[in-house]
Design a protein around this motif. Structure first.
Motif, PDB file in Angstrom:
ATOM      1  N   PRO A 161      35.770  10.144  76.145  1.00  0.00           N
ATOM      2  CA  PRO A 161      34.397  10.475  76.555  1.00  0.00           C
ATOM      3  C   PRO A 161      33.752  11.657  75.830  1.00  0.00           C
ATOM      4  O   PRO A 161      32.591  11.575  75.451  1.00  0.00           O
TER       5      PRO A 161
ATOM      6  N   PRO B 121      28.018  10.711  71.364  1.00  0.00           N
ATOM      7  CA  PRO B 121      27.444  10.218  72.620  1.00  0.00           C
ATOM      8  C   PRO B 121      26.487   9.032  72.431  1.00  0.00           C
ATOM      9  O   PRO B 121      26.279   8.270  73.362  1.00  0.00           O
TER      10      PRO B 121
ATOM     11  N   PHE C  55      26.965   6.686  70.190  1.00  0.00           N
ATOM     12  CA  PHE C  55      27.687   5.561  69.595  1.00  0.00           C
ATOM     13  C   PHE C  55      29.099   5.576  70.163  1.00  0.00           C
ATOM     14  O   PHE C  55      30.056   5.936  69.473  1.00  0.00           O
ATOM     15  N   PRO C  56      29.223   5.219  71.458  1.00  0.00           N
ATOM     16  CA  PRO C  56      30.536   5.353  72.108  1.00  0.00           C
ATOM     17  C   PRO C  56      31.590   4.473  71.459  1.00  0.00           C
ATOM     18  O   PRO C  56      31.285   3.434  70.879  1.00  0.00           O
ATOM     19  N   MET C  57      32.830   4.918  71.564  1.00  0.00           N
ATOM     20  CA  MET C  57      33.937   4.094  71.078  1.00  0.00           C
ATOM     21  C   MET C  57      34.008   2.826  71.925  1.00  0.00           C
ATOM     22  O   MET C  57      33.640   2.832  73.097  1.00  0.00           O
ATOM     23  N   PRO C  58      34.489   1.730  71.331  1.00  0.00           N
ATOM     24  CA  PRO C  58      34.522   0.471  72.077  1.00  0.00           C
ATOM     25  C   PRO C  58      35.411   0.568  73.318  1.00  0.00           C
ATOM     26  O   PRO C  58      36.399   1.298  73.333  1.00  0.00           O
ATOM     27  N   ASP C  59      35.032  -0.208  74.329  1.00  0.00           N
ATOM     28  CA  ASP C  59      35.843  -0.277  75.543  1.00  0.00           C
ATOM     29  C   ASP C  59      37.272  -0.705  75.248  1.00  0.00           C
ATOM     30  O   ASP C  59      38.186  -0.400  76.000  1.00  0.00           O
TER      31      ASP C  59
END
Lengths: 284, 496
Positions: B116, B121, B123-127
């Protein structure tokens, strides 16, 4: 007393996002259609509203936009349509939807034009303050300045629906609430496809939210006879971005399904075609 | 601890004319790069200038295509400011470009902070990524970021910046790059320069007496790529940074025996606490605005419950409070000490032909010495005084802005007690806001940058007193530092 501004300066401090990140979902449904030939158009990403799913855009908008040369995508928020997370819908928050849309965006080849409908438009605005969109389209947007007024109207017109929402039932998605021009059978069919909504997300609609800097152009679409989002709410949302809403009289709340959806789509594509290149828009 | 935020420096009012210092021209008409499609720009738009020299007008230059360079480049372009990147390797990723000459990650490297706060912020990392992604996933992530925002076309890869110099009284920068493929040197003129060349690449090697007589192998962690070099050997690992602890753990798994030499006792934070990544648990306390003293007490209780008394394992008792040193996040080190695979020992006194003599007089015969002793900050293409260089390190406002030039910015000279790239993102945003303000609202930009002399020594430690300053020149408490960045960004925004 003049209303407090709905816009605010940049927010970098988001400790709740760092300490309670949205749980991942096992599967995220993204329906899409791409133009047959090469295209220089940016992708369109569509986000549905309360109790709907990506299917409501799949019906007309996604294929039609692709035929006209736009890579078109529609995402189902968690617990909706074909996406996972239905089991946890009762503890889903609006911020989880923001997470879902951001995740869908990062899968796209380039920054999209984000199209949000109703609750999806509220989510889209929360995405827009975090992510540099090409353009932002708000279709009959749920009011970010609190849906208290809209709820009062529902309490007056449909008291049972109001009481249901208070205790966490999903707002009524009956055909007469969503549609104006459709024949009864089709309207019923669409209405039956709607599902349930997270009670927390519905309650959160009563919050007054402020949105930080949004540098992309904004289009706001309203329906004068909307039975969920009042025209005054649409006007206030538009004013927060310094634009005038575009009105579509004679339609119901679901502008992507109701008779006349093609005219609304025309307006949206016209707006999207005129967008400046990514990054060259002035501060709004 | 912190300096007064609004203290005016000794300089004249920055909004009035102060021509002696680093004034930039007000918005020059050439400085409006209208609507260049990110993907359509192609390679360098070399104009018909003299060979070897290109005037890039109002464009900015970003040196380095690691996370900080990428975020600065993206933020500039996003805000309508023309910008070029320079990268000596052939791909993005910087330190995370495993296998590249100046990459310092090793085969087993995983993030030590969870997603997190570590991700960008916007371009968040993939789930699908785990809590603590591997260096391969991290590099893939930066590649996707560059692709998504169309940055690759804006970066000159395999170009080494060998020189940068202010020209025109500091109004512009001449950046000379060496094309590592053709060997051609070209000088480009820019309106501003962002330095994001990283600070973890130039190895710091301690001067132990007798080190040159040692007949075994000596390896700095900069050259440590994987556990193969450890197999079957007697290994002494020096240093309890996060790399030192990682290497000690890998050595415990592969070497004949491992000694781990540290200057002092440390806290070894688990990666998970109370069923969550521990940095997320810590940020809950920050979200609740719990004061430092209580956070220390809660940390102590959590560590006591999870790791326990370190001296029981034979480790030294920490000689400092929480948050006074850069956090070590390693759940395995204590485990292997408890299994006898790692012997914790004192600091190195001197080295002889066959081994090491420690400060307590013990000697240890070893085959391999791994020096995890950190890195030196180097800007080989800049003059140190431009960066307010004193006492062997630069002194910069927000650890970014030098009092000498408005249009010279360093990004990435921070070592947060958290993930890094949320800060990289906001540093990039601030760079872009400054570049934009210098162009269209110069008085506002100068009002902010006028603080750079007075606040060059300001630390963002959230009240903690950092131990051993050389190790912590660049240390920041993430919440404290990010709040300062946010204030600076807001100072350059027009009211909504």
């Amino acid at each position: 007393m003049s209303p407090k501004p709905l816009r605010r300066k940049t927010v970098a401090m988001r400790p709740w996002d760092w300490s309670f990140p949205s749980p991942p979902v096992a599967h995220r449904e993204v329906l899409s259609a791409r133009p047959t030939g090469p295209t220089a158009r940016p992708p369109l990403l569509m986000v549905h509203g309360v109790a709907h799913g990506a299917w409501c855009f799949e019906e007309h908008w996604v294929p039609t936009a692709a035929e006209r040369g736009w890579p078109a995508y529609a995402v189902s928020l968690r617990g909706h349509g074909g996406s996972g997370g239905a089991r946890h819908l009762r503890r889903t928050l609006t911020r989880d939807y923001v997470h879902d849309v951001l995740q869908a965006i990062t899968e796209l080849p380039e920054p999209p034009v984000l199209i949000g409908h109703s609750l999806g438009a509220l989510v889209a605005q929360l995405v827009a303050e975090r992510y540099p969109l090409r353009g932002l389209v708000l279709l009959t947007p749920a009011p970010m300045h609190s849906a208290l007024g809209a709820l009062a109207a529902i309490a007056r017109d449909r008291p049972t629906d109001f009481l249901g929402a208070v205790v966490g039932r999903t707002l009524s998605m009956e055909p007469d609430i969503l549609f104006e021009g459709l024949d009864a059978a089709t309207a019923r069919e669409y209405s039956d496809r709607t599902g349930t909504e997270s009670p927390f997300v519905q309650w959160e609609l009563l919050l007054r939210r402020r949105v930080g800097p949004v540098r992309c152009p904004v289009l706001v679409v309203g329906v004068p006879g909307d039975r969920l989002v009042r025209p005054a709410d649409v006007r206030r949302t538009a004013a927060a971005y310094g634009v005038e809403p575009v009105w579509f009289p004679g339609m119901g709340h679901d502008v992507m399904l109701d008779t006349g959806w093609d005219r609304v789509l025309d307006t949206v594509l016209e707006f999207a075609a005129d967008l400046p290149a990514w990054g060259s828009a002035p501060l709004r | 601890m912190t300096g007064m935020a609004e203290t005016p420096s000794t300089e004249p009012d920055a909004t009035t004319s102060a021509p002696a210092r680093r004034r930039r021209t007000a918005a020059s008409p050439a400085a409006v790069p209208t609507a260049v499609a990110p993907t359509a720009a192609g390679q360098s738009p070399e104009a018909a200038a003299a060979p070897g020299f290109v005037d890039r007008g109002g464009a900015w230059c970003v040196v380095g295509a690691g996370p900080h360079g990428l975020s600065a480049l993206k933020a500039l372009l996003q805000n309508g400011i023309e910008a070029d990147g320079f990268e000596r390797e052939s791909d993005v990723g910087g330190n995370w470009n495993f296998g590249a000459e100046n990459s310092r990650v090793y085969e087993s490297t995983h993030l030590i902070s969870s997603k997190p706060f570590t991700q960008f912020p916007d371009f968040p990392m993939p789930d699908s990524y785990p809590d603590y992604p591997s260096h391969r996933q991290v590099k893939e992530y930066f590649g996707r970021y560059a692709d998504h925002f169309g940055l690759r076309d804006r970066i000159r890869f395999s170009h080494d910046v060998i020189r940068a110099a202010p020209v025109d009284d500091g109004h512009a920068w001449d950046v000379t790059s060496l094309d590592l493929v053709t060997g051609a040197e070209t000088t480009y003129r820019y309106a501003g320069l962002v330095v994001a060349n990283g600070h973890n690449w130039s190895p710091k090697i301690p001067a132990y007496p007798g080190l040159e007589t040692f007949r075994g192998e000596v390896l700095h962690s900069a050259d440590y790529k994987g556990a193969d070099v450890l197999r079957g050997k007697r290994v002494l690992v020096v240093g309890a940074g996060n790399t030192g602890c990682d290497v000690a753990v890998e050595s415990a798994q592969h070497a004949a025996h491992t000694w781990h030499s540290t200057r002092r006792g440390y806290y070894y934070n688990p990666k998970y606490a109370l069923g969550r990544p521990s940095d997320q648990v810590a940020d809950r306390l920050l979200a609740l605005r719990i004061p430092l003293g209580i956070r220390r007490a809660l940390f102590g209780a959590t560590l006591k419950a999870t790791v326990g008394d370190l001296t029981r394992y034979g480790l030294k008792r920490p000689d400092h409070k929480f948050f006074e040193t850069h956090p070590i996040v390693n759940q395995q080190l204590v485990y292997y000490v408890g299994h006898g695979d790692i012997t914790p020992v004192d600091d190195v006194d001197h080295v002889d032909e066959t081994g090491v003599v420690l400060t307590d007089g013990t000697r240890v015969d070893v085959d391999l010495l791994v020096l995890c002793t950190g890195y030196l900050v180097r800007f080989p293409f800049l003059e140190p005084e431009w960066l307010n260089w004193r006492d062997d390190h630069p002194h910069l406002f927000l650890q970014m802005f030098t009092p000498s030039y408005d249009n010279l910015v360093v990004s990435g000279l921070i070592q947060p007690d958290s993930g890094q790239w949320t800060l990289a993102h906001w540093q990039g945003v601030l760079v872009a806001r400054v570049a934009e303000a210098l162009r269209v609202r110069p008085a506002q930009a100068r009002a902010l940058l006028a603080r750079s002399a007075a606040e060059a020594d300001r630390r963002y430690s959230a009240g903690a007193d950092y131990k051993d300053s050389t190790r912590h020149y660049y240390e920041v408490a993430h919440q404290d530092y990010l709040r300062a960045l946010q204030d600076a960004i807001r100072a350059l925004e027009v009211s909504p």
